[in-house]
Design a protein around this motif. Structure first.
Motif, PDB file in Angstrom:
ATOM      1  N   ASN A   1       0.808  -1.226   0.000  1.00 51.03           N
ATOM      2  CA  ASN A   1       0.000   0.000   0.000  1.00 51.03           C
ATOM      3  C   ASN A   1       0.838   1.271   0.000  1.00 51.03           C
ATOM      4  O   ASN A   1       0.280   2.371   0.046  1.00 51.03           O
ATOM      5  CB  ASN A   1      -0.920  -0.003   1.227  1.00 51.03           C
ATOM      6  CG  ASN A   1      -1.955  -1.103   1.172  1.00 51.03           C
ATOM      7  OD1 ASN A   1      -2.628  -1.281   0.165  1.00 51.03           O
ATOM      8  ND2 ASN A   1      -2.070  -1.867   2.243  1.00 51.03           N
ATOM      9  N   LEU A   2       2.145   1.142  -0.067  1.00 51.16           N
ATOM     10  CA  LEU A   2       3.005   2.319  -0.081  1.00 51.16           C
ATOM     11  C   LEU A   2       3.084   2.914  -1.483  1.00 51.16           C
ATOM     12  O   LEU A   2       2.971   2.194  -2.484  1.00 51.16           O
ATOM     13  CB  LEU A   2       4.415   1.946   0.388  1.00 51.16           C
ATOM     14  CG  LEU A   2       4.599   1.671   1.883  1.00 51.16           C
ATOM     15  CD1 LEU A   2       6.003   1.152   2.150  1.00 51.16           C
ATOM     16  CD2 LEU A   2       4.335   2.933   2.702  1.00 51.16           C
ATOM     17  N   PRO A   3       3.324   4.207  -1.578  1.00 51.25           N
ATOM     18  CA  PRO A   3       3.537   4.810  -2.898  1.00 51.25           C
ATOM     19  C   PRO A   3       4.816   4.289  -3.533  1.00 51.25           C
ATOM     20  O   PRO A   3       5.713   3.761  -2.851  1.00 51.25           O
ATOM     21  CB  PRO A   3       3.660   6.307  -2.589  1.00 51.25           C
ATOM     22  CG  PRO A   3       3.236   6.491  -1.192  1.00 51.25           C
ATOM     23  CD  PRO A   3       3.366   5.190  -0.492  1.00 51.25           C
ATOM     24  N   ALA A   4       4.934   4.434  -4.836  1.00 53.46           N
ATOM     25  CA  ALA A   4       6.140   4.022  -5.535  1.00 53.46           C
ATOM     26  C   ALA A   4       7.346   4.724  -4.938  1.00 53.46           C
ATOM     27  O   ALA A   4       7.297   5.902  -4.576  1.00 53.46           O
ATOM     28  CB  ALA A   4       6.025   4.341  -7.017  1.00 53.46           C
ATOM     29  N   GLY A   5       8.430   3.975  -4.835  1.00 52.74           N
ATOM     30  CA  GLY A   5       9.645   4.551  -4.282  1.00 52.74           C
ATOM     31  C   GLY A   5      10.518   3.484  -3.673  1.00 52.74           C
ATOM     32  O   GLY A   5      10.213   2.290  -3.727  1.00 52.74           O
ATOM     33  N   THR A   6      11.615   3.915  -3.069  1.00 50.30           N
ATOM     34  CA  THR A   6      12.558   3.018  -2.418  1.00 50.30           C
ATOM     35  C   THR A   6      12.563   3.321  -0.927  1.00 50.30           C
ATOM     36  O   THR A   6      12.582   4.489  -0.521  1.00 50.30           O
ATOM     37  CB  THR A   6      13.978   3.213  -2.992  1.00 50.30           C
ATOM     38  OG1 THR A   6      13.932   2.970  -4.396  1.00 50.30           O
ATOM     39  CG2 THR A   6      14.963   2.249  -2.354  1.00 50.30           C
ATOM     40  N   TYR A   7      12.560   2.261  -0.128  1.00 49.74           N
ATOM     41  CA  TYR A   7      12.453   2.393   1.319  1.00 49.74           C
ATOM     42  C   TYR A   7      13.555   1.587   1.997  1.00 49.74           C
ATOM     43  O   TYR A   7      14.020   0.572   1.466  1.00 49.74           O
ATOM     44  CB  TYR A   7      11.081   1.904   1.797  1.00 49.74           C
ATOM     45  CG  TYR A   7       9.928   2.671   1.194  1.00 49.74           C
ATOM     46  CD1 TYR A   7       9.346   3.724   1.873  1.00 49.74           C
ATOM     47  CD2 TYR A   7       9.447   2.357  -0.082  1.00 49.74           C
ATOM     48  CE1 TYR A   7       8.288   4.452   1.319  1.00 49.74           C
ATOM     49  CE2 TYR A   7       8.410   3.069  -0.651  1.00 49.74           C
ATOM     50  CZ  TYR A   7       7.824   4.112   0.053  1.00 49.74           C
ATOM     51  OH  TYR A   7       6.790   4.834  -0.513  1.00 49.74           O
ATOM     52  N   ARG A   8      13.947   2.052   3.179  1.00 48.54           N
ATOM     53  CA  ARG A   8      14.887   1.291   3.994  1.00 48.54           C
ATOM     54  C   ARG A   8      14.352   1.253   5.419  1.00 48.54           C
ATOM     55  O   ARG A   8      13.743   2.232   5.903  1.00 48.54           O
ATOM     56  CB  ARG A   8      16.279   1.914   3.977  1.00 48.54           C
ATOM     57  CG  ARG A   8      16.373   3.295   4.592  1.00 48.54           C
ATOM     58  CD  ARG A   8      17.809   3.807   4.651  1.00 48.54           C
ATOM     59  NE  ARG A   8      17.845   5.136   5.251  1.00 48.54           N
ATOM     60  CZ  ARG A   8      17.900   5.355   6.570  1.00 48.54           C
ATOM     61  NH1 ARG A   8      17.928   4.325   7.405  1.00 48.54           N
ATOM     62  NH2 ARG A   8      17.926   6.587   7.044  1.00 48.54           N
ATOM     63  N   ILE A   9      14.521   0.126   6.075  1.00 49.38           N
ATOM     64  CA  ILE A   9      14.062  -0.010   7.453  1.00 49.38           C
ATOM     65  C   ILE A   9      15.095   0.652   8.355  1.00 49.38           C
ATOM     66  O   ILE A   9      16.237   0.188   8.460  1.00 49.38           O
ATOM     67  CB  ILE A   9      13.854  -1.489   7.813  1.00 49.38           C
ATOM     68  CG1 ILE A   9      12.754  -2.077   6.910  1.00 49.38           C
ATOM     69  CG2 ILE A   9      13.477  -1.631   9.280  1.00 49.38           C
ATOM     70  CD1 ILE A   9      12.591  -3.572   7.031  1.00 49.38           C
ATOM     71  N   ALA A  10      14.697   1.750   8.998  1.00 50.58           N
ATOM     72  CA  ALA A  10      15.632   2.560   9.774  1.00 50.58           C
ATOM     73  C   ALA A  10      15.669   2.177  11.249  1.00 50.58           C
ATOM     74  O   ALA A  10      16.711   2.321  11.900  1.00 50.58           O
ATOM     75  CB  ALA A  10      15.269   4.038   9.634  1.00 50.58           C
ATOM     76  N   SER A  11      14.552   1.704  11.788  1.00 55.82           N
ATOM     77  CA  SER A  11      14.539   1.377  13.216  1.00 55.82           C
ATOM     78  C   SER A  11      13.317   0.535  13.531  1.00 55.82           C
ATOM     79  O   SER A  11      12.361   0.467  12.758  1.00 55.82           O
ATOM     80  CB  SER A  11      14.518   2.653  14.063  1.00 55.82           C
ATOM     81  OG  SER A  11      13.272   3.335  13.911  1.00 55.82           O
ATOM     82  N   GLY A  12      13.354  -0.102  14.695  1.00 55.27           N
ATOM     83  CA  GLY A  12      12.181  -0.746  15.266  1.00 55.27           C
ATOM     84  C   GLY A  12      11.964  -2.202  14.929  1.00 55.27           C
ATOM     85  O   GLY A  12      11.157  -2.864  15.587  1.00 55.27           O
TER      86      GLY A  12
END
Length: 461
Positions: free
Chosen positions: A86-97
């Motif tokens: 459900n996220l918009p197009a793009g690149t993501y990285r898991i930063a914490s948690g």
């Protein structure tokens, strides 16, 4: 299909995984405007929910991913995959948690959320890509995702495009990709080379029955994988009702799962001597179809009375297992969409398996938990052996009592795997009835990742 991790760029957005019980503590450490935005948005860190947090100029600054509580998470798996979709197009990285022990599971789930089956209709892929989290073996997870995608593609393809010819072609393509050797025995040659049950099940179909034999690796323990390749199952002369025939394109799900697992093993370079045996047939109806009451010979030398032509999977597996046992491999595993009884007992999400080896069972249980590929052990219950002995022949392919159908089918297969053989049988479903995170409705691998994870311990690699 490329299921791979993304490379970080300056536009990559940080994704903070927030446990529901830890949201208030997290907000205390944030700037006032961030805390106000989160509270005003009503974000509660519920499982599967996300919130885009803007910077001072209104551009996306980072994402919060709700991780719910422990009780919520226990009711599913691949939770971040549900958010990724459900996220918009793009690149993501898991930063914490995200706890490190869950990083590989969640990263794999994100990769698998990018799977679509678009052979017959254009479909939109998940546009949100993930940078591999620190500490995970990204290359291994990509190989596993690709093996799972192969399994899903094969199961999802209908029988008009995935008959024995096409299943053979898929095996040969996989072998060529990894430098494996193959041998295929077809049609009348099955009788000449003593595979009478494979021939009997498939002889009524338009495409010849066959046994596909793939070999790879020249050192290490011997591992033999046997997959049920019934490309479509009408039930034969004991014809299925239409309500039961609708999903029978997936009756080669055992073969598909074995091929996906074989890809993982070969691409990862495991130090094993791998053998894959796939009896590929269609259980059809014509003048040449086997009949109820027929008694078939088998490669093992055992005779089998056919009391139901719809119990054909154990017949083709029997001849293949007998062949595999002749080499006394260090481990032999069969995978098959074999019995409705297994589904009644455990439903579509759990992979029932049978083994007499406590070490194999312990390794599988531990591995399944680590890789979110649940399995459940059922017994080779020896007192039920009498139920598969009809008296007129050595074995009965469909005991009339109706009790313990998954167990009696497994006992039937064990007769062909041979006494003393280190043998494990998976009675899988191979189908996701409704969409779930990382698992769209349709074909799905079951048990393969757990087995892959367990192999180093089981085989001493």
């Amino acid at each position: 299909m490329s299921l791979t991790f993304a490379t970080a760029t300056p536009e990559t957005l940080a994704l903070h995984v927030i446990d529901a019980d830890g949201l208030d503590a997290w907000l205390v450490d944030q700037p006032a405007q961030v805390a106000s935005w989160v509270r005003a948005s009503g974000f509660s860190a519920a499982l599967g929910k996300h919130l885009m947090v803007p910077d001072a100029d209104g551009r996306p600054a980072f994402v919060l991913a709700g991780y719910g509580g422990a009780a919520q998470r226990a009711r599913g798996r691949f939770h971040l995959a549900g958010i990724a979709a459900n996220l918009p197009a793009g690149t993501y990285r898991i930063a914490s948690g995200l706890p490190q022990e869950r990083a590989a599971q969640e990263a794999l789930g994100w990769l698998l959320s990018g799977y679509v089956f678009d052979r017959y209709r254009s479909q939109t892929r998940n546009p949100a890509r993930l940078v591999a989290p620190e500490g995970v073996d990204a290359a291994r997870l990509e190989v596993i995702a690709q093996g799972e995608a192969l399994t899903r593609d094969l199961i999802n393809t209908p029988a008009n495009d995935m008959g024995p010819d096409a299943l053979e072609a898929a095996c040969l393509e996989l072998a060529a990709r990894h430098g494996a050797g193959t041998q295929v025995i077809r049609g009348a040659a099955l009788l000449e080379q003593n595979f009478p049950m494979i021939h009997a099940v498939g002889r009524a179909a338009a495409q010849e029955p066959r046994l596909i034999d793939l070999r790879w690796g020249d050192a290490g323990p011997r591992l033999t994988l046997v997959g049920k390749g019934v490309c479509f199952d009408t039930g034969g002369l004991n014809i299925k009702p239409s309500s039961s025939m609708g999903l029978m394109k997936k009756d080669m799900g055992g073969a598909a799962t074995v091929l996906g697992l074989a890809h993982m093993i070969m691409a990862l370079g495991l130090k094993v001597r791998l053998r894959v045996l796939i009896p590929a047939v269609e259980n059809a109806i014509s003048a040449g179809a086997m009949r109820p009451g027929d008694i078939l010979p088998s490669r093992k030398g055992l005779t089998v009375e056919i009391n139901n032509t719809d119990a054909e999977g154990r017949l083709v597996l029997g001849d293949a297992l007998a062949l595999g046992a002749e080499e006394s491999p260090d481990l032999m595993v069969s995978m098959a969409t074999l019995t409705g009884a297994a589904r009644v007992a455990l439903g579509p999400d759990l992979s029932p398996y049978f083994t007499d080896d406590a070490g194999v069972a312990a390794a599988l249980e531990a591995a399944a938990s680590r890789v979110a590929d649940p399995v459940w052990r059922l017994p080779f219950w020896t007192p039920y052996e009498a139920d598969i002995e009809p008296g007129i022949a050595d074995l009965d392919n469909a005991p009339k009592s109706g009790f313990a159908g998954a167990i009696t089918a497994a006992l039937f297969l064990r007769r062909f795997a041979g006494e003393g053989q280190r043998y494990t049988h998976f009675d899988i479903y191979g189908w996701q009835p409704s969409a779930a995170p990382a698992r769209p409705k349709g074909g799905v691998g079951m048990g393969a990742r757990a087995l892959l994870e367990a192999l180093p311990e089981v085989l001493g690699l």
